[in-house]
Design an enzyme around this catalytic site. Structure first.
Site, PDB file in Angstrom:
ATOM      1  N   GLU A 108     -23.299  16.448  15.684  1.00  0.00           N
ATOM      2  CA  GLU A 108     -22.694  17.614  15.457  1.00  0.00           C
ATOM      3  C   GLU A 108     -21.171  17.369  14.966  1.00  0.00           C
ATOM      4  O   GLU A 108     -20.453  16.115  15.230  1.00  0.00           O
ATOM      5  CB  GLU A 108     -22.527  18.462  16.714  1.00  0.00           C
ATOM      6  N   HIS A 110     -18.782  19.553  13.770  1.00  0.00           N
ATOM      7  CA  HIS A 110     -18.080  21.302  14.191  1.00  0.00           C
ATOM      8  C   HIS A 110     -17.175  21.521  12.994  1.00  0.00           C
ATOM      9  O   HIS A 110     -16.083  22.104  13.061  1.00  0.00           O
ATOM     10  CB  HIS A 110     -17.166  20.942  15.432  1.00  0.00           C
ATOM     11  N   GLU A 134     -24.528  18.007  11.307  1.00  0.00           N
ATOM     12  CA  GLU A 134     -24.140  19.314  11.187  1.00  0.00           C
ATOM     13  C   GLU A 134     -22.607  19.516  11.025  1.00  0.00           C
ATOM     14  O   GLU A 134     -22.098  19.153  11.675  1.00  0.00           O
ATOM     15  CB  GLU A 134     -24.653  19.863  12.654  1.00  0.00           C
ATOM     16  N   GLU A 160     -24.281  28.198  11.294  1.00  0.00           N
ATOM     17  CA  GLU A 160     -24.037  28.973  12.623  1.00  0.00           C
ATOM     18  C   GLU A 160     -22.671  30.035  12.163  1.00  0.00           C
ATOM     19  O   GLU A 160     -22.521  30.998  12.856  1.00  0.00           O
ATOM     20  CB  GLU A 160     -23.534  28.140  13.551  1.00  0.00           C
ATOM     21  N   HIS A 210     -29.123  28.623  15.418  1.00  0.00           N
ATOM     22  CA  HIS A 210     -27.866  28.344  16.176  1.00  0.00           C
ATOM     23  C   HIS A 210     -28.164  29.105  17.530  1.00  0.00           C
ATOM     24  O   HIS A 210     -28.441  30.502  17.559  1.00  0.00           O
ATOM     25  CB  HIS A 210     -26.515  28.746  15.888  1.00  0.00           C
TER      26      HIS A 210
END
Length: 282
Positions: A108, A110, A134, A160, A210
Protein backbone atom coordinates in the site's frame (compact mmCIF):
# COMPACT_ATOMS: atom_id res chain seq x y z
CA UNK A 1 -20.27 12.78 0.39
CA UNK A 2 -23.08 12.75 -2.20
CA UNK A 3 -22.17 9.40 -3.72
CA UNK A 4 -21.59 7.94 -0.25
CA UNK A 5 -25.14 8.87 0.76
CA UNK A 6 -26.49 7.43 -2.49
CA UNK A 7 -24.51 4.23 -1.92
CA UNK A 8 -26.10 3.67 1.50
CA UNK A 9 -29.64 4.17 0.25
CA UNK A 10 -28.97 2.07 -2.86
CA UNK A 11 -27.62 -0.84 -0.81
CA UNK A 12 -30.70 -0.73 1.44
CA UNK A 13 -32.98 -0.84 -1.62
CA UNK A 14 -31.23 -3.95 -2.97
CA UNK A 15 -31.79 -5.67 0.39
CA UNK A 16 -35.47 -4.68 0.39
CA UNK A 17 -35.91 -5.93 -3.18
CA UNK A 18 -34.17 -9.23 -2.50
CA UNK A 19 -36.16 -9.88 0.65
CA UNK A 20 -39.43 -8.98 -1.09
CA UNK A 21 -38.70 -11.54 -3.83
CA UNK A 22 -37.08 -14.09 -1.53
CA UNK A 23 -33.77 -14.22 -3.44
CA UNK A 24 -30.17 -13.14 -2.75
CA UNK A 25 -29.00 -9.91 -4.37
CA UNK A 26 -26.54 -11.71 -6.65
CA UNK A 27 -29.52 -13.53 -8.20
CA UNK A 28 -31.06 -10.17 -9.17
CA UNK A 29 -28.07 -9.27 -11.30
CA UNK A 30 -27.46 -12.47 -13.23
CA UNK A 31 -26.65 -15.25 -10.80
CA UNK A 32 -23.66 -16.69 -9.00
CA UNK A 33 -20.28 -17.45 -10.62
CA UNK A 34 -18.35 -17.99 -7.36
CA UNK A 35 -19.44 -19.86 -4.21
CA UNK A 36 -16.78 -18.36 -1.97
CA UNK A 37 -14.66 -15.23 -2.02
CA UNK A 38 -10.95 -14.95 -1.33
CA UNK A 39 -10.03 -12.25 1.20
CA UNK A 40 -6.89 -10.27 1.87
CA UNK A 41 -6.31 -8.68 5.24
CA UNK A 42 -4.11 -5.94 6.71
CA UNK A 43 -0.94 -6.18 8.74
CA UNK A 44 0.79 -2.88 9.65
CA UNK A 45 0.67 0.70 8.35
CA UNK A 46 3.20 2.93 10.07
CA UNK A 47 6.85 3.29 11.09
CA UNK A 48 7.15 0.12 13.17
CA UNK A 49 10.26 -2.04 12.84
CA UNK A 50 10.70 -4.49 9.97
CA UNK A 51 10.50 -7.31 12.52
CA UNK A 52 7.11 -6.05 13.73
CA UNK A 53 5.84 -5.98 10.14
CA UNK A 54 6.97 -9.56 9.58
CA UNK A 55 5.41 -10.76 12.85
CA UNK A 56 2.09 -9.12 11.99
CA UNK A 57 2.10 -10.82 8.59
CA UNK A 58 2.83 -14.20 10.18
CA UNK A 59 -0.11 -13.72 12.54
CA UNK A 60 -2.45 -13.20 9.58
CA UNK A 61 -1.06 -16.15 7.65
CA UNK A 62 -1.38 -18.39 10.73
CA UNK A 63 -5.10 -17.54 10.68
CA UNK A 64 -5.33 -18.92 7.16
CA UNK A 65 -5.06 -15.79 5.00
CA UNK A 66 -3.23 -16.27 1.72
CA UNK A 67 -2.80 -12.54 1.02
CA UNK A 68 -1.74 -9.65 3.28
CA UNK A 69 -1.49 -5.90 2.68
CA UNK A 70 0.77 -3.41 4.43
CA UNK A 71 2.25 0.06 3.95
CA UNK A 72 6.04 -0.15 4.38
CA UNK A 73 6.72 3.52 3.55
CA UNK A 74 6.76 4.74 7.14
CA UNK A 75 5.93 8.44 7.46
CA UNK A 76 7.04 9.36 3.93
CA UNK A 77 5.42 12.26 2.07
CA UNK A 78 6.49 12.76 -1.56
CA UNK A 79 10.15 11.94 -0.97
CA UNK A 80 12.15 9.58 1.26
CA UNK A 81 15.55 9.82 2.88
CA UNK A 82 17.94 6.93 2.29
CA UNK A 83 17.35 5.52 5.78
CA UNK A 84 13.60 5.59 5.19
CA UNK A 85 14.11 3.79 1.89
CA UNK A 86 16.29 1.16 3.54
CA UNK A 87 13.71 0.53 6.27
CA UNK A 88 10.87 0.26 3.73
CA UNK A 89 12.76 -2.35 1.72
CA UNK A 90 13.64 -4.25 4.88
CA UNK A 91 9.96 -4.35 5.90
CA UNK A 92 9.09 -5.90 2.56
CA UNK A 93 12.05 -8.29 2.62
CA UNK A 94 11.37 -9.64 6.10
CA UNK A 95 7.65 -9.94 5.39
CA UNK A 96 8.35 -12.01 2.29
CA UNK A 97 10.78 -14.21 4.19
CA UNK A 98 8.27 -14.71 6.99
CA UNK A 99 5.24 -15.65 4.85
CA UNK A 100 7.08 -17.62 2.17
CA UNK A 101 6.68 -17.60 -1.59
CA UNK A 102 3.09 -18.88 -1.78
CA UNK A 103 1.44 -15.97 0.07
CA UNK A 104 0.61 -12.79 -1.83
CA UNK A 105 2.05 -9.59 -0.35
CA UNK A 106 0.22 -6.40 -1.34
CA UNK A 107 2.05 -3.09 -0.90
CA UNK A 108 0.00 0.00 0.00
CA UNK A 109 1.30 3.44 -0.88
CA UNK A 110 -1.64 5.67 0.11
CA UNK A 111 -0.77 7.96 -2.82
CA UNK A 112 1.98 9.63 -0.81
CA UNK A 113 4.98 9.45 -3.14
CA UNK A 114 6.05 11.57 -6.10
CA UNK A 115 6.25 9.66 -9.43
CA UNK A 116 10.06 9.59 -9.30
CA UNK A 117 10.13 8.31 -5.72
CA UNK A 118 7.41 5.74 -6.43
CA UNK A 119 9.41 4.36 -9.36
CA UNK A 120 12.61 4.17 -7.30
CA UNK A 121 10.86 2.34 -4.45
CA UNK A 122 9.01 -0.05 -6.75
CA UNK A 123 12.27 -1.09 -8.39
CA UNK A 124 13.70 -1.84 -4.95
CA UNK A 125 10.60 -3.88 -4.03
CA UNK A 126 10.44 -5.88 -7.26
CA UNK A 127 12.70 -8.76 -6.21
CA UNK A 128 10.25 -9.65 -3.42
CA UNK A 129 7.44 -10.29 -5.94
CA UNK A 130 4.61 -8.05 -4.60
CA UNK A 131 1.14 -8.84 -5.92
CA UNK A 132 0.55 -5.12 -6.51
CA UNK A 133 1.61 -1.60 -5.51
CA UNK A 134 -1.53 0.27 -4.46
CA UNK A 135 -1.72 4.02 -5.09
CA UNK A 136 2.04 4.53 -5.55
CA UNK A 137 1.09 8.13 -6.42
CA UNK A 138 -2.01 10.22 -5.80
CA UNK A 139 -4.91 8.97 -7.96
CA UNK A 140 -6.16 12.41 -9.04
CA UNK A 141 -3.50 12.69 -11.75
CA UNK A 142 -4.03 9.68 -14.02
CA UNK A 143 -1.05 10.58 -16.23
CA UNK A 144 1.26 10.30 -13.20
CA UNK A 145 -0.19 6.90 -12.38
CA UNK A 146 0.28 5.75 -15.98
CA UNK A 147 3.89 7.01 -15.94
CA UNK A 148 4.67 4.93 -12.86
CA UNK A 149 2.84 1.86 -14.17
CA UNK A 150 4.84 1.96 -17.41
CA UNK A 151 8.17 2.23 -15.58
CA UNK A 152 7.88 -0.58 -13.01
CA UNK A 153 7.53 -4.36 -12.99
CA UNK A 154 4.90 -4.51 -10.22
CA UNK A 155 1.18 -4.40 -11.10
CA UNK A 156 -0.50 -1.15 -10.01
CA UNK A 157 -3.83 -0.90 -8.17
CA UNK A 158 -6.03 2.14 -7.46
CA UNK A 159 -9.63 3.27 -7.25
CA UNK A 160 -10.71 3.67 -3.63
CA UNK A 161 -10.82 7.47 -4.06
CA UNK A 162 -12.64 7.47 -7.40
CA UNK A 163 -16.40 7.78 -7.61
CA UNK A 164 -18.86 6.60 -10.31
CA UNK A 165 -17.91 4.94 -13.59
CA UNK A 166 -16.94 8.29 -15.14
CA UNK A 167 -14.07 8.72 -12.69
CA UNK A 168 -12.79 5.24 -13.60
CA UNK A 169 -13.07 5.77 -17.35
CA UNK A 170 -9.81 7.68 -17.78
CA UNK A 171 -7.91 5.28 -15.50
CA UNK A 172 -9.04 2.36 -17.66
CA UNK A 173 -8.58 4.03 -21.04
CA UNK A 174 -5.00 5.04 -20.26
CA UNK A 175 -4.26 1.57 -18.88
CA UNK A 176 -2.79 3.20 -15.80
CA UNK A 177 -3.62 0.25 -13.51
CA UNK A 178 -3.80 -3.53 -13.51
CA UNK A 179 -6.37 -3.75 -10.71
CA UNK A 180 -9.21 -1.45 -9.68
CA UNK A 181 -10.56 -1.01 -6.16
CA UNK A 182 -13.96 0.70 -6.16
CA UNK A 183 -15.39 1.28 -2.69
CA UNK A 184 -19.01 0.11 -2.89
CA UNK A 185 -19.95 2.38 0.02
CA UNK A 186 -18.67 5.49 -1.77
CA UNK A 187 -18.56 4.95 -5.54
CA UNK A 188 -22.34 5.06 -5.98
CA UNK A 189 -23.39 1.68 -4.63
CA UNK A 190 -23.60 -1.96 -5.63
CA UNK A 191 -24.95 -1.45 -9.15
CA UNK A 192 -22.45 1.33 -9.91
CA UNK A 193 -19.68 -0.99 -8.71
CA UNK A 194 -21.02 -3.69 -11.02
CA UNK A 195 -20.98 -1.30 -13.98
CA UNK A 196 -17.41 -0.24 -13.15
CA UNK A 197 -16.39 -3.90 -13.03
CA UNK A 198 -18.01 -4.53 -16.43
CA UNK A 199 -16.05 -1.62 -17.90
CA UNK A 200 -12.85 -2.99 -16.41
CA UNK A 201 -13.48 -6.42 -17.90
CA UNK A 202 -13.14 -5.02 -21.43
CA UNK A 203 -9.57 -3.97 -20.51
CA UNK A 204 -8.78 -7.30 -18.81
CA UNK A 205 -8.50 -5.51 -15.47
CA UNK A 206 -9.53 -7.34 -12.34
CA UNK A 207 -11.48 -6.05 -9.36
CA UNK A 208 -10.61 -5.96 -5.65
CA UNK A 209 -13.20 -3.77 -3.86
CA UNK A 210 -11.87 -1.38 -1.24
CA UNK A 211 -13.45 -2.47 2.05
CA UNK A 212 -12.03 -1.13 5.31
CA UNK A 213 -15.60 -0.94 6.59
CA UNK A 214 -18.14 -3.00 8.53
CA UNK A 215 -20.02 -6.25 7.88
CA UNK A 216 -22.65 -4.83 5.48
CA UNK A 217 -19.90 -3.42 3.27
CA UNK A 218 -18.25 -6.85 3.34
CA UNK A 219 -21.50 -8.55 2.31
CA UNK A 220 -22.01 -6.12 -0.58
CA UNK A 221 -18.48 -6.90 -1.77
CA UNK A 222 -19.12 -10.63 -1.42
CA UNK A 223 -22.25 -10.41 -3.60
CA UNK A 224 -20.33 -8.42 -6.21
CA UNK A 225 -17.59 -11.04 -6.17
CA UNK A 226 -20.21 -13.74 -6.59
CA UNK A 227 -21.51 -12.41 -9.90
CA UNK A 228 -18.60 -10.92 -11.88
CA UNK A 229 -16.05 -12.84 -13.91
CA UNK A 230 -13.10 -10.49 -13.29
CA UNK A 231 -13.23 -10.57 -9.48
CA UNK A 232 -9.89 -11.13 -7.73
CA UNK A 233 -10.11 -10.63 -3.95
CA UNK A 234 -11.97 -8.62 -1.33
CA UNK A 235 -10.28 -6.45 1.27
CA UNK A 236 -11.20 -7.59 4.76
CA UNK A 237 -10.45 -5.85 8.06
CA UNK A 238 -10.25 -8.50 10.76
CA UNK A 239 -12.87 -8.00 13.46
CA UNK A 240 -12.06 -7.96 17.20
CA UNK A 241 -12.51 -11.41 18.71
CA UNK A 242 -14.80 -10.00 21.42
CA UNK A 243 -16.97 -7.99 19.03
CA UNK A 244 -20.72 -8.41 19.53
CA UNK A 245 -22.46 -9.15 16.23
CA UNK A 246 -25.82 -7.49 15.61
CA UNK A 247 -26.47 -9.57 12.50
CA UNK A 248 -28.00 -13.02 12.21
CA UNK A 249 -26.51 -15.53 9.73
CA UNK A 250 -23.40 -13.47 8.98
CA UNK A 251 -21.04 -15.85 7.12
CA UNK A 252 -17.79 -16.54 8.93
CA UNK A 253 -14.28 -16.30 7.55
CA UNK A 254 -12.65 -19.71 7.11
CA UNK A 255 -8.98 -19.95 6.14
CA UNK A 256 -9.00 -16.59 4.38
CA UNK A 257 -12.24 -17.17 2.46
CA UNK A 258 -15.88 -16.27 3.04
CA UNK A 259 -18.85 -18.15 1.61
CA UNK A 260 -21.47 -16.30 -0.43
CA UNK A 261 -24.71 -16.30 1.62
CA UNK A 262 -27.82 -17.67 -0.08
CA UNK A 263 -30.42 -15.93 2.10
CA UNK A 264 -32.67 -13.21 0.63
CA UNK A 265 -31.26 -9.72 0.12
CA UNK A 266 -27.73 -9.48 1.45
CA UNK A 267 -28.39 -12.72 3.35
CA UNK A 268 -28.55 -11.43 6.93
CA UNK A 269 -31.07 -9.99 9.39
CA UNK A 270 -30.66 -7.56 12.26
CA UNK A 271 -30.51 -9.29 15.63
CA UNK A 272 -32.96 -7.15 17.58
CA UNK A 273 -32.19 -8.91 20.89
CA UNK A 274 -28.48 -8.17 20.53
CA UNK A 275 -29.25 -4.53 19.68
CA UNK A 276 -31.46 -4.21 22.76
CA UNK A 277 -28.56 -5.25 24.98
CA UNK A 278 -26.31 -2.49 23.66
CA UNK A 279 -26.39 0.91 25.37
CA UNK A 280 -27.14 3.83 22.98
CA UNK A 281 -24.26 6.15 22.20
CA UNK A 282 -24.72 9.91 22.13
Amino acid sequence: IYTSAISGVEQALWDIKGKALGVPVYQLIGGKLNDRIKLYTHTLFGDQSPEAFAASAKEAVDLGYEAVKFDPLGLAEQRMEREQMRLAVERVRLTREMVGSEVDILIEGHGRLSPNMAIRMARLFEEYDPFFFEEPVAPENVDEMAKVAAAIQIPVAAGERLYTRWSFRELLEKQAVDYIQPDLCHCGGFLEGYKIAMMAETYHIRVLPHNPNGPISTLVGVHLGACIANFEMLEYPRRPTDEISVLKAMPQVENGYIRVPDGPGWGVELDQAALADLAPEF
